[in-house]
Design an enzyme around this catalytic site. Structure first.
Site, short mmCIF file in Angstrom:
data_model
loop_
_atom_site.label_atom_id
_atom_site.label_comp_id
_atom_site.label_asym_id
_atom_site.label_seq_id
_atom_site.Cartn_x
_atom_site.Cartn_y
_atom_site.Cartn_z
N ASP A 126 53.25 65.99 3.92
CA ASP A 126 54.42 66.39 4.70
C ASP A 126 54.00 66.67 6.13
O ASP A 126 52.93 67.25 6.36
CB ASP A 126 55.05 67.64 4.07
CG ASP A 126 56.32 68.03 4.78
OD1 ASP A 126 57.19 67.18 4.98
OD2 ASP A 126 56.43 69.21 5.17
N GLU B 127 60.15 78.73 19.33
CA GLU B 127 60.15 77.89 20.53
C GLU B 127 60.27 78.76 21.78
O GLU B 127 59.56 78.55 22.77
CB GLU B 127 61.29 76.88 20.48
CG GLU B 127 61.12 75.80 19.43
CD GLU B 127 61.54 76.27 18.04
OE1 GLU B 127 61.96 77.43 17.91
OE2 GLU B 127 61.45 75.46 17.10
N LEU C 166 72.20 78.21 23.38
CA LEU C 166 71.73 78.68 24.68
C LEU C 166 71.12 80.07 24.53
O LEU C 166 71.46 80.83 23.62
CB LEU C 166 72.87 78.77 25.69
CG LEU C 166 73.56 77.47 26.14
CD1 LEU C 166 74.77 77.82 27.00
CD2 LEU C 166 72.59 76.60 26.92
N SER C 167 70.21 80.39 25.44
CA SER C 167 69.72 81.76 25.60
C SER C 167 69.56 81.98 27.10
O SER C 167 69.51 81.02 27.87
CB SER C 167 68.38 81.96 24.88
OG SER C 167 67.37 81.18 25.48
N ASP D 127 56.58 71.73 -1.51
CA ASP D 127 56.92 73.11 -1.87
C ASP D 127 58.38 73.29 -2.26
O ASP D 127 58.76 74.32 -2.81
CB ASP D 127 56.58 74.07 -0.73
CG ASP D 127 57.34 73.73 0.55
OD1 ASP D 127 58.06 72.71 0.57
OD2 ASP D 127 57.19 74.47 1.54
N ASP E 36 60.99 68.19 -3.71
CA ASP E 36 59.69 67.55 -3.85
C ASP E 36 59.27 67.41 -5.31
O ASP E 36 58.30 66.71 -5.61
CB ASP E 36 58.60 68.35 -3.11
CG ASP E 36 58.79 68.34 -1.60
OD1 ASP E 36 59.17 67.28 -1.08
OD2 ASP E 36 58.56 69.37 -0.97
#
Length: 683
Positions: free
Chosen positions: A310, A351, A384-385, A519, A523
């Site tokens: 993966d 992020e 948005l931030s 996991d 899968d």
């Protein structure tokens, strides 16, 4: 470039019980294992023990031997051979016994709060729990068995199983609902449905693996046992025919010599070390915190030709990180950086945090006091931030979201910036736009960062003849960019459970061994279909049940190390088998001329070693046969180090080192022992 140290290397460097501390209990166990009922699991060593018993008895029959001192020495060395073969096995078992005792101590007396049919809870022994029982675990209590969270959310410390002290979150639903027995709840509470019967839990399997003696033989070991038994029978027939030949020629061979000769010719080296090799291989797997449901899975890992991995969390870190900033025309680097920093301070996503870290490391700047900033956290609805500071509005977000906020269209974006945004997207990255008030300042390049050293590891696997396939839900363009950077051989983009299953079946139809890790519940079909399926311990119960390996650390990259452990196990067994058989061939041609030269003088031309006498020849061979097992015990426990190479290269290396080495070693060793025995007057 610094390549990341593999989990396999880390496991080999883990502190272990000292050799001296293991020796005493191993020697005691070696004596206990002299019981023929125990030796029956190793037919070759059972034959050696019977030969030792026969030789000991022959020492008391004067007519049956030429020299009683020589016969006594032969008997002692035969017992020594059996003892040290048992010692090798006991030493391999002892390496994991301390951990097994610790794990057992952790569950003794453990109780559980079982829910009755009427919804009330009562205290019961954890050992009495059955599959389907529901228990409640409060803060500070141990989870009584493997199960799945059906209600609640809590932090769980899994150090008793994985060695990792940082607690992990477990909650009902999703892919993080599985809990492991003997782990401790450190916050809140959980309602857990037990998923295993007594003796079937992760802890039970770990104890069985590290104890070694309870480990069932793998198919390859069984096949090798059949080979060894076949060789033993062949040499038994050969030795049994020697006396008639000798008497036909008017000579005679002492019975004690024939018994000893049988032991030197049968594959005692691999017979004595076979069990230790298998147990040590399992021990290396346990030290990696990987539980195998069967030895077959580990051996299959050594034969894997296709490896499905993966992308997220295995090849990449999983969270996109800030990689670069792109200015709009007329905007300074300082202005863009300041706006990006303010608009990210309230962004709690991975992020957003990576942007703050990137900018702080890039160029220290004066940050405004939090009291003077009105933060706007990231919202999934607006995408948005940002922050309001000194009458200005700083915003950061997805391209379309920022353009909507500014009331702009894509055609109104400056061409230079638009090209850079498109380039980021085409490379597999994620572009974010930054603005202040109604002005577009530039873009941020977020990138799913490939883990350091992963490309080199894939190159090693390629040299071992293993083809890597990246599995991802990304679009083909993004997937191709990541695949090229990581250095995988192939990829499956926009992967679905059906696509994964179809690819595995296709590879297997072409005769290839396939491995996969996963996991999630989606899968499970692919994990069950793959020859080697490794599930993450913190994944769903469906994935853990479908796989034949469970990684307690939930580190998908460890599948690469499992492949290396499996290959090392097979290579070690093959190398020592080659060495043992080559030994037997050499000993056959080294000893028989010396034994028969008095009966057939013509054989003097084949007496290349010029051994002193038949007595010294057979005794030297017996001594060499015993000592070579002692010499090879460390190699059997550590395993043959494998280098990145294809199967043909490994075979050539195996034949050159262990085949040729096994052929030459007896000639050198037996001659030196013969000179020593003669010089000391022992023969």
């Amino acid at each position: 470039m610094n390549v990341r140290q593999t989990a396999l290397e880390s496991a080999e460097q883990q502190p272990a019980t000292s050799f001296a501390a293991l020796c005493k209990p191993a020697l005691l166990q070696a004596l206990v294992k002299l019981d023929p009922r125990r030796l029956a699991r190793s037919p070759v060593m059972l034959v050696v023990e019977l030969a030792a018993v026969a030789t000991t008895l022959l020492c008391f029959l004067p007519d049956a031997v030429v020299s009683r001192p020589v016969a006594i020495q032969i008997a002692l060395w035969l017992w020594f051979t059996v003892l040290f073969a048992n010692f090798a096995e006991a030493l391999a078992e002892g390496r994991g016994k301390a951990r097994a005792d610790s794990l057992k101590a952790g569950v003794q007396g453990l109780e559980a709060r079982l829910r009755d049919d009427d919804g009330n809870f009562r205290q019961v022994a954890a050992s009495s729990l059955r599959r389907g029982d529901v228990v409640r675990v409060e803060v500070g209590e141990l989870v009584p068995g493997d199960g799945e969270v059906i209600e609640g959310i809590a932090a769980v410390n899994e150090a008793a199983i994985t060695g990792e002290s940082a607690p992990v979150i477990r909650e009902s639903g999703g892919d993080r609902s599985a809990v492991t027995g003997n782990t401790r709840v450190v916050s809140d509470w959980l309602l857990v449905r037990i998923s295993s019967d007594p003796g079937e839990s992760t802890l039970d399997r770990m104890i069985a693996l590290v104890e070694g003696a309870k480990r069932q033989k793998t198919p390859n070991e069984v096949a090798l046992d059949v080979l060894l038994i076949g060789l033993t029978l062949i040499f038994l027939v050969v030795v049994a025919t020697l006396q008639p030949f000798a008497r036909f020629a008017g000579g005679d061979l002492p019975l004690v010599f024939l018994v000893a000769l049988l032991v030197t010719l049968i594959p005692t080296t691999i017979g004595g070390l076979l069990s230790a090799i298998g147990i040590a291989g399992m021990d290396r797997l346990v030290r990696l915190n990987v539980i195998a449901k069967s030895g077959r899975a580990v051996e299959a890992a050594g034969d894997v030709q296709v490896l499905l991995l993966d992308k997220t969390g295995t090849i990449t870190f999983g969270n996109r990180r800030c990689a670069a900033m792109v200015k709009a025309p007329g905007i300074s680097t300082a202005e863009l950086s300041y706006a990006a920093l303010l608009s990210s301070l309230a962004d709690d996503t991975a992020e957003g945090k990576s942007i703050v870290e990137y900018l702080r490391a890039l160029s220290p700047m004066a940050e405004p006091s939090t009291q003077n900033v009105s933060n706007i956290p990231f919202s999934a609805e607006t995408r948005l931030s940002g922050a309001d500071h000194q009458g200005r509005r700083y915003r950061k977000g997805a391209v379309d979201a920022v353009l909507d906020h500014l009331g702009m269209t894509r055609e109104q974006v400056p061409p230079v910036l638009a090209r850079e945004v498109d380039k980021i997207a085409q490379s597999g990255g994620t572009p974010l736009l930054v603005c202040a008030d109604d002005r577009l300042l530039g873009a941020i390049h977020l990138k799913d960062v490939v883990k350091p050293g992963i490309r080199e590891r894939f190159a090693e696997l390629r040299q071992l003849g293993i083809r890597t396939v990246m599995v991802t839900g990304d679009n083909p363009l993004t997937a191709a960019a990541i695949a090229a950077e990581a250095g995988v051989d192939d990829l499956i983009a926009e992967a679905t459970p059906q696509k994964k299953l179809q690819r595995i079946r296709q590879e297997q139809a072409e005769g290839k061994m396939v491995a996969m890790c996963g996991d999630g519940a989606n899968d499970a079909p692919a994990l069950a279909q793959a020859d080697v399926g490794m599930a993450m311990n913190d994944g769903t119960q469906a994935a853990r049940e479908a796989a034949n390996l469970v990684d307690l650390d939930s580190d998908p990259t460890k599948l690469l190390d499992v492949v290396q452990v499996g290959k090392q196990l097979l290579v070690t067994r093959g190398a020592l088998t080659t060495f043992s058989i080559a030994n037997d061939v050499a000993k056959y041609f080294a000893i028989l001329p010396a034994l028969f030269i008095g009966i057939y003088p013509q054989l003097s031309a084949l007496n290349l070693m010029q051994l002193h006498s038949p007595e010294s020849a057979i005794l030297s061979a017996i001594v060499f046969n015993a000592l070579i097992i002692v010499v090879l015990i460390p190699l059997a426990l550590r395993g043959v180090r494998i280098k990145a190479a294809d199967a043909a290269s490994l075979l050539r290396r195996n034949l050159l080192i262990y085949g040729l080495g096994g052929l030459l070693a007896p000639f050198v060793g037996i001659k030196l022992i013969d000179l020593l025995l003669t010089a000391t007057g022992l023969v």
